[in-house]
Write a protein that holds these residues in place. Structure first.
Motif, PDB file in Angstrom:
ATOM      1  N   GLY A  96      34.754  62.550 -34.802  1.00 50.30           N
ATOM      2  CA  GLY A  96      34.373  63.417 -33.695  1.00 50.30           C
ATOM      3  C   GLY A  96      32.892  63.283 -33.429  1.00 50.30           C
ATOM      4  N   ILE A  97      32.533  63.194 -32.167  1.00 49.21           N
ATOM      5  CA  ILE A  97      31.140  63.020 -31.783  1.00 49.21           C
ATOM      6  C   ILE A  97      30.694  64.255 -31.005  1.00 49.21           C
ATOM      7  N   PRO A  98      29.617  64.898 -31.355  1.00 46.87           N
ATOM      8  CA  PRO A  98      28.848  64.737 -32.582  1.00 46.87           C
ATOM      9  C   PRO A  98      29.562  65.405 -33.759  1.00 46.87           C
ATOM     10  N   GLU A  99      29.220  64.983 -34.952  1.00 48.63           N
ATOM     11  CA  GLU A  99      29.878  65.529 -36.151  1.00 48.63           C
ATOM     12  C   GLU A  99      29.675  67.026 -36.274  1.00 48.63           C
ATOM     13  N   THR A 100      28.519  67.511 -35.858  1.00 40.71           N
ATOM     14  CA  THR A 100      28.199  68.934 -36.002  1.00 40.71           C
ATOM     15  C   THR A 100      28.748  69.784 -34.865  1.00 40.71           C
ATOM     16  N   GLY A 101      29.267  69.162 -33.827  1.00 37.64           N
ATOM     17  CA  GLY A 101      29.780  69.904 -32.687  1.00 37.64           C
ATOM     18  C   GLY A 101      28.730  70.051 -31.613  1.00 37.64           C
ATOM     19  N   GLY A 102      29.177  70.001 -30.372  1.00 41.22           N
ATOM     20  CA  GLY A 102      28.256  70.076 -29.245  1.00 41.22           C
ATOM     21  C   GLY A 102      28.667  71.147 -28.259  1.00 41.22           C
ATOM     22  N   MET A 103      27.923  71.216 -27.182  1.00 40.13           N
ATOM     23  CA  MET A 103      28.153  72.193 -26.126  1.00 40.13           C
ATOM     24  C   MET A 103      28.616  71.438 -24.880  1.00 40.13           C
ATOM     25  N   TYR A 104      29.825  71.701 -24.425  1.00 39.16           N
ATOM     26  CA  TYR A 104      30.370  70.998 -23.271  1.00 39.16           C
ATOM     27  C   TYR A 104      30.864  71.991 -22.233  1.00 39.16           C
ATOM     28  N   ARG A 105      30.651  71.638 -20.968  1.00 37.52           N
ATOM     29  CA  ARG A 105      31.158  72.411 -19.831  1.00 37.52           C
ATOM     30  C   ARG A 105      32.124  71.486 -19.112  1.00 37.52           C
ATOM     31  N   ALA A 107      35.159  71.140 -16.053  1.00 36.42           N
ATOM     32  CA  ALA A 107      35.828  71.715 -14.887  1.00 36.42           C
ATOM     33  C   ALA A 107      37.324  71.802 -15.160  1.00 36.42           C
ATOM     34  N   ILE A 108      37.885  72.980 -15.000  1.00 33.84           N
ATOM     35  CA  ILE A 108      39.314  73.180 -15.255  1.00 33.84           C
ATOM     36  C   ILE A 108      40.154  72.256 -14.386  1.00 33.84           C
ATOM     37  N   LYS A 109      39.725  72.022 -13.157  1.00 34.22           N
ATOM     38  CA  LYS A 109      40.511  71.187 -12.244  1.00 34.22           C
ATOM     39  C   LYS A 109      40.597  69.737 -12.714  1.00 34.22           C
ATOM     40  N   ASP A 110      39.697  69.305 -13.604  1.00 31.16           N
ATOM     41  CA  ASP A 110      39.682  67.923 -14.085  1.00 31.16           C
ATOM     42  C   ASP A 110      40.501  67.711 -15.353  1.00 31.16           C
ATOM     43  N   ILE A 111      41.050  68.773 -15.908  1.00 32.07           N
ATOM     44  CA  ILE A 111      41.811  68.670 -17.156  1.00 32.07           C
ATOM     45  C   ILE A 111      43.225  68.183 -16.856  1.00 32.07           C
ATOM     46  N   SER A 112      43.616  67.085 -17.519  1.00 30.05           N
ATOM     47  CA  SER A 112      44.943  66.518 -17.281  1.00 30.05           C
ATOM     48  C   SER A 112      45.960  66.948 -18.330  1.00 30.05           C
ATOM     49  N   ALA A 113      45.501  67.378 -19.500  1.00 29.82           N
ATOM     50  CA  ALA A 113      46.400  67.857 -20.554  1.00 29.82           C
ATOM     51  C   ALA A 113      45.598  68.750 -21.492  1.00 29.82           C
ATOM     52  N   TRP A 114      46.296  69.654 -22.173  1.00 26.79           N
ATOM     53  CA  TRP A 114      45.611  70.535 -23.109  1.00 26.79           C
ATOM     54  C   TRP A 114      46.600  71.097 -24.112  1.00 26.79           C
ATOM     55  N   THR A 115      46.054  71.573 -25.228  1.00 22.12           N
ATOM     56  CA  THR A 115      46.852  72.255 -26.237  1.00 22.12           C
ATOM     57  C   THR A 115      45.961  73.279 -26.940  1.00 22.12           C
ATOM     58  N   VAL A 116      46.581  74.315 -27.437  1.00 25.77           N
ATOM     59  CA  VAL A 116      45.861  75.327 -28.198  1.00 25.77           C
ATOM     60  C   VAL A 116      45.568  74.745 -29.573  1.00 25.77           C
ATOM     61  N   GLY A 117      44.375  74.963 -30.045  1.00 22.84           N
ATOM     62  CA  GLY A 117      43.989  74.509 -31.376  1.00 22.84           C
ATOM     63  C   GLY A 117      42.885  73.478 -31.326  1.00 22.84           C
ATOM     64  N   ASP A 118      42.223  73.348 -32.442  1.00 20.73           N
ATOM     65  CA  ASP A 118      41.108  72.431 -32.617  1.00 20.73           C
ATOM     66  C   ASP A 118      41.611  71.266 -33.454  1.00 20.73           C
ATOM     67  N   LEU A 119      41.629  70.067 -32.887  1.00 17.69           N
ATOM     68  CA  LEU A 119      42.090  68.901 -33.627  1.00 17.69           C
ATOM     69  C   LEU A 119      40.993  68.417 -34.557  1.00 17.69           C
ATOM     70  N   THR A 120      41.371  68.107 -35.775  1.00 19.98           N
ATOM     71  CA  THR A 120      40.428  67.624 -36.762  1.00 19.98           C
ATOM     72  C   THR A 120      40.991  66.392 -37.445  1.00 19.98           C
ATOM     73  N   TYR A 121      40.153  65.396 -37.615  1.00 15.44           N
ATOM     74  CA  TYR A 121      40.558  64.194 -38.343  1.00 15.44           C
ATOM     75  C   TYR A 121      39.990  64.257 -39.743  1.00 15.44           C
ATOM     76  N   PHE A 122      40.762  63.798 -40.699  1.00  8.73           N
ATOM     77  CA  PHE A 122      40.306  63.702 -42.073  1.00  8.73           C
ATOM     78  C   PHE A 122      40.455  62.263 -42.516  1.00  8.73           C
ATOM     79  N   GLU A 123      39.471  61.746 -43.270  1.00  7.85           N
ATOM     80  CA  GLU A 123      39.601  60.405 -43.796  1.00  7.85           C
ATOM     81  C   GLU A 123      40.641  60.407 -44.892  1.00  7.85           C
ATOM     82  N   GLN A 124      41.475  59.386 -44.904  1.00  4.80           N
ATOM     83  CA  GLN A 124      42.535  59.277 -45.915  1.00  4.80           C
ATOM     84  C   GLN A 124      42.035  58.503 -47.119  1.00  4.80           C
TER      85      GLN A 124
END
Length: 124
Positions: A96-105, A107-124
């Protein structure tokens, strides 16, 4: 989405009304996957202003966010037009970029898909 998803607009309105920053969401915008927590616009603007204020080069821009004068904003009772993410990452492969998390704005009209929850990747 040319017609914003009513459910997503309702989620954004609830975040704004409750002034909560606990709703995690993942969206797809222009092929990019953004995941993080939503914040009310006023809280998001405050935080961006604080970060900019501490920068030697970007300090003058903090006032733009602090005074809330970024063009036409929805009036009270109007549906939100944007989501305001904090602690958010753009997912790219297994990181995930940035690793520490960022601030993004986003536009709702530009969203093509969404889901509730925060996706996180873990190294295996």
């Amino acid at each position: 989405m040319s017609n914003p998803d009513e459910l997503l607009v309702a989620i954004a309105a609830t975040v704004e009304a409750e002034r909560s920053n606990q709703m995690s969401l993942t969206v797809v915008v222009g092929g990019a996957v953004i995941t993080g927590r939503l914040a009310p616009e006023a809280v998001w603007r405050e935080r961006v202003a604080e970060v900019l204020k501490d920068s030697d080069r970007l300090g003058p821009f903090s006032d733009v966010f602090a005074r809330g004068s970024l063009g036409k904003r929805p009036a009270r009772g109007e549906a939100p037009t944007h989501l305001h993410f904090h602690l958010a990452r753009i997912l790219q492969g297994s990181l995930g970029i940035p690793e520490t998390g960022g601030m993004y704005r986003v536009a709702i009209k530009d969203i093509s898909a969404w889901t509730v929850g925060d996706l996180t990747y873990f190294e295996q």
